[in-house]
Motif scaffolding. Structure first.
Motif, mmCIF file in Angstrom:
data_model
loop_
_atom_site.group_PDB
_atom_site.id
_atom_site.type_symbol
_atom_site.label_atom_id
_atom_site.label_comp_id
_atom_site.label_asym_id
_atom_site.label_seq_id
_atom_site.Cartn_x
_atom_site.Cartn_y
_atom_site.Cartn_z
ATOM 1 N N ARG A 132 26.431 45.524 11.074
ATOM 2 C CA ARG A 132 25.292 46.332 12.093
ATOM 3 C C ARG A 132 24.273 45.615 11.084
ATOM 4 O O ARG A 132 24.526 45.852 10.129
ATOM 5 C CB ARG A 132 25.618 47.360 12.299
ATOM 6 N N GLY A 257 26.186 50.541 16.518
ATOM 7 C CA GLY A 257 26.342 49.110 16.919
ATOM 8 C C GLY A 257 27.141 49.136 18.318
ATOM 9 O O GLY A 257 26.615 48.251 19.447
ATOM 10 N N TYR A 265 32.607 46.832 19.721
ATOM 11 C CA TYR A 265 31.781 46.051 20.296
ATOM 12 C C TYR A 265 31.338 46.817 21.728
ATOM 13 O O TYR A 265 30.563 48.101 21.266
ATOM 14 C CB TYR A 265 31.310 44.560 21.004
ATOM 15 N N SER A 287 24.594 45.082 22.276
ATOM 16 C CA SER A 287 25.508 45.608 20.605
ATOM 17 C C SER A 287 25.615 44.746 20.508
ATOM 18 O O SER A 287 25.400 44.642 18.698
ATOM 19 C CB SER A 287 27.063 46.162 21.046
ATOM 20 N N ARG A 290 22.792 44.153 18.385
ATOM 21 C CA ARG A 290 22.723 44.610 16.522
ATOM 22 C C ARG A 290 23.865 43.973 15.308
ATOM 23 O O ARG A 290 23.672 44.652 14.407
ATOM 24 C CB ARG A 290 23.556 46.418 16.862
ATOM 25 N N MET A 291 24.541 43.565 15.919
ATOM 26 C CA MET A 291 25.558 43.259 14.945
ATOM 27 C C MET A 291 24.726 41.718 14.346
ATOM 28 O O MET A 291 25.086 40.418 13.870
ATOM 29 C CB MET A 291 26.667 42.843 15.952
#
Length: 794
Positions: A132, A257, A265, A287, A290-291
């Motif tokens: 993340r 994340g 995820y 998600s 965030r990754m």
């Protein structure tokens, strides 16, 4: 400790001379304690060790021990140069062994379609997919997938079998091949044998030797309060989300994340198992962002990954045994034991959804997107009761059964797949991929490479024959060193110029610290190399005091220009080097003014990058939320924990030990580098001098410490006799006196003989931070890291 059938007795005390039978008799009094099990504890409510522990009694305590994870004592390979050993591997033979393995099948865990490829792609994806961008934690870099809690998340169901299948290869190549590298390389080779051309592979990941206790994975308990069927049922969605999927305000808690506990995820059935593709698309976008993935990379990864393999959901999840960390001794570290049928093959249970996305699950093609858009899909329940989708059209192709020859099954899609067809932006990307398969293949190759290498840091850490020549923006590129660096006499000359420039010790130290302290050991990003402190967004961060920083950089640029203009040939000094060197010179002066002569090490060779090579959006994530070194607190971020806990997190990302954290913090305070020029923590009447006054005041009983208001964020330090306020402080200052572990270090530095030791430790810790990102000179970096741990005499 045993199977729980004994009455609190330690199994180590069983008399083996009688065949292991218990021959002890009841003993009372003092003799009863002699030879007693050292792991005794109440069995009420659970097994030995389940009684209340330190964190139970004091849940808000500062966990300073998080700074000492993965200690050298736990590492059996502490004398190894892993990059060198990996470079000497017969790489072609290694890949040949992996290829041969992938198209085999073993009785205890048969391969789907007689090909382990899809299973290994999932293993690699889930190893890397924990990364993340908010704090750089997670990812494949240390093979944390082997340890709790990650090894026991429901979303990693049966990945324990994948690693056991790989053990013969790991055993053959021994310590020259880390688990972290083998997991990702196997995923790459799996893609290749199924017809996909990967972008490349880099080795160099070094295994951890214990679980990661520093990473906050979410507010829930790691396994949930009860064992249930599907990820969507495991937790209350609002525990990590504010608002709901259909509300305007719907935010995932930072720095998380994954959208649910125990997932990589998102829930494939939609938020909370809702089955709503629109809500699922919102969840996917948040998600994957965030990754560190944009929309195109997100679609490429999902569509590319789902071109292969199948999902498993043949058995009710409530029948499946515990995860690896809760499995019985005889399971030997493998969890999720399945009592139905053989327990594997056609009886396999993983996430509860059953079926494949394509008619050719072991062949790279565009059938996933073709089928998704060509057919209409209707919801149904899997044999395990999970929500999935099946084609409405009777002419839709079928997929072969993974284990029963001649049997065919309908295609399957998940709610998260339907999201790509429903969301307008995702749909447009899918249509582009459908029109241009080559473009899709390249997008997936680049996204997969980014996914599996994102947390490795600078390309200097990459080793192996398949490292791509192209350097990508997310790798934080730096120019190559193409000039002669400064020597010792040049360094002496530059130090004199810096100290004669009129720039204060505080300014010089603050600029160097601002440059170097962006480093995150989690994903090896940031640091002084490149001098990005001169560029947006770092030059404008409030924590860096932009106006004062600009003045300091302007003064250093004049020194750089004068020095470089005076050189003949190719010798010069970069701003990245000069910023660090100026800070070193200032520390030496501050120590000398305090009565201690010292030399601060300096290793040249940093280069200056450009704004064009700096991804501003990505680097914005390196801005600290709390930086107690400079008493900075970002008021735009909502806080769910106290400042000192976030300060500890910052210290952990800088790879500092508790003594290093204490020494650096106390030194920077007396050197007067608070971001806003405030006096908080400045427990001295000699600012800019490297005294041990910070520690002397903290440990003194001549003062009273009084919060300024009920929030207890700011404190007055008053003279006990006169009541006069002598100093002010924040929680990040006082924690070094209030925390029992940190206070012991404070007392060492505050002692009558503590000042020289403090200066030595400060210099070592300073040099370590300045060198954290110097993977281009591994020997010098290793020396700096080792010196910071040294206990040599002053």
């Amino acid at each position: 400790m045993g199977d729980g059938s004994q009455s609190g007795k330690c199994p180590m005390s069983v008399d083996m001379s009688n065949g292991g039978h218990d021959t002890t008799t009841k003993v009372t009094g003092r003799a009863a304690t002699q030879g007693a099990c050292p792991f005794r504890g109440s069995r009420i409510g659970g097994a030995i060790g389940s009684e209340p522990q330190l964190d139970t009694w004091w849940p808000n305590r500062l966990k300073v021990e998080l700074l000492h994870q993965n200690p050298i004592q736990a590492d059996p390979l502490r004398d190894q140069n892993y990059a060198e050993e990996f470079s000497n591997i017969d790489y072609d033979a290694l890949k040949a062994d992996i290829r041969e393995f992938l198209t085999t099948s073993v009785d205890w865990w048969p391969s789907d379609y007689h090909n382990y490829g899809p299973q290994m792609v999932r293993m690699a994806w889930h190893s890397a997919g924990t990364y993340r961008i908010a704090d750089g934690r997670g990812g494949a870099g240390q093979a944390m997938q082997r340890f709790a809690p990650i090894n026991s998340w429901w979303d990693n169901g049966n990945i324990d079998k994948s690693r056991r299948l790989l053990w013969p290869i790991k055993q053959k190549f021994g310590t020259a091949l880390s688990w972290a590298d083998l997991i990702i390389l196997t995923g790459n080779v799996a893609l290749e044998i199924m017809g996909f051309k990967t972008f490349g592979f880099a080795g160099g990941r070094i295994d951890a030797w214990e679980s990661d206790r520093a990473t906050y994975w979410g507010p829930e308990t790691w396994q949930g309060d009860e064992k249930v069927g599907h990820p969507g049922e495991m937790v209350n969605l609002n525990k990590r989300w504010e608002g709901g999927p259909k509300e305007e305000h719907w935010d995932l808690e930072n720095p998380l994340g994954a959208t649910h506990q125990a997932l990589i995820y998102v829930n494939p059935e939609g938020p909370g198992g809702s089955g709503d593709p629109v809500d699922s698309a919102r969840e996917i976008r948040e998600s994957f962002a965030r990754m560190a993935m944009n929309d195109e990379e997100t679609v490429a990864l999902i569509a590319g990954g789902h071109a292969f393999g199948k999902s498993h959901g043949k058995v009710d999840a409530n029948k499946i045994g515990p995860a690896p960390e809760g499995a019985p001794m005889q399971a030997m570290g493998m969890g999720w034991q399945n009592p139905e049928g053989t327990g594997f093959a056609q009886y396999t249970m993983t996430n509860g959804i059953e079926g494949s996305w394509t008619p050719n699950p072991t062949q790279w093609d565009n059938d996933y997107l073709t089928n998704l858009f060509k057919y209409e899909w209707e919801p149904k329940k899997s044999p395990a009761g999970a929500l999935q989708w099946t084609p409405v059209d009777s002419d839709a192709p079928k997929t072969p059964d993974a284990h029963i020859e001649g049997k065919f099954e309908p295609l399957m899609m998940m709610t998260s797949d339907l999201a790509l067809k429903t969301d307008p932006a995702y749909k447009a990307i899918c249509e582009k991929f459908l029109e241009d398969f080559d473009y899709f293949a390249d997008a997936f190759a680049r996204a997969w490479y980014k996914l599996t290498h994102r947390d490795m840091g600078p390309v200097d850490r990459y080793v192996g024959p398949e490292v791509p020549k192209e350097v990508l923006p997310w790798q934080d590129p730096l120019p190559q060193l193409d000039y002669e660096t400064v020597n010792d006499s040049d360094v002496a000359e530059l130090k004199k110029s810096v100290l004669d420039s009129g720039l204060s010790v505080s300014q010089l130290v603050a600029a160097a610290w601002a440059s170097a302290s962006t480093y995150r050991d989690s994903d090896k990003r940031g640091g002084a190399n490149g001098a990005r402190v001169r560029l947006a967004p770092q030059k404008d961060w409030e924590v860096n005091n932009p106006q004062l920083l600009a003045e300091t950089l302007q003064g250093l640029e004049k020194i750089q220009s004068q020095f470089n203009d005076a050189q003949s040939g190719d010798k010069k000094i970069s701003m990245a080097d000069l910023i660090v060197l100026a800070g070193c010179a200032a520390v030496e002066k501050a120590a000398k003014d305090a009565g201690v002569e010292t030399t601060v090490p300096f290793v040249p060779g940093r280069t200056d990058t450009t704004q064009e090579w700096t991804d501003g959006e990505s680097f914005e994530w390196l801005k600290p939320v709390v930086d107690g070194f400079r008493n900075y607190r970002n008021e735009e971020v909502s806080y769910k924990v106290a400042s000192e806990h976030l300060f500890l997190d910052k210290a952990q990302l800088l790879a500092l030990t508790a003594p290093e954290w204490t020494a650096i913090s106390g030194g920077l305070k007396v050197l007067n580098i608070n971001y806003d020029g405030s006096q908080h923590g400045l427990f001295t009447d000699k600012p800019g001098v490297l005294s041990n006054d910070f520690f002397s005041v903290l440990s003194s009983m001549e003062y009273e410490w009084k919060p300024q208001d009920a929030h207890e964020l700011m404190f007055d330090i008053n003279d006990r006799q006169s009541g006069e306020t002598k100093f002010t402080a924040t929680r990040c200052d006082l924690v070094f006196g209030s925390n029992s572990q940190l206070r012991q270090v404070v007392e060492v530095y505050a002692g009558s003989d503590g000042h020289p030791r403090f200066v030595r430790d400060f210099v070592r810790a300073w040099h370590k931070v300045m060198m954290l990102d110097r993977f281009d000179v591994p020997e010098a970096r290793a020396e700096a890291m080792a010196a910071s741990w040294s206990t040599a005499a002053v």
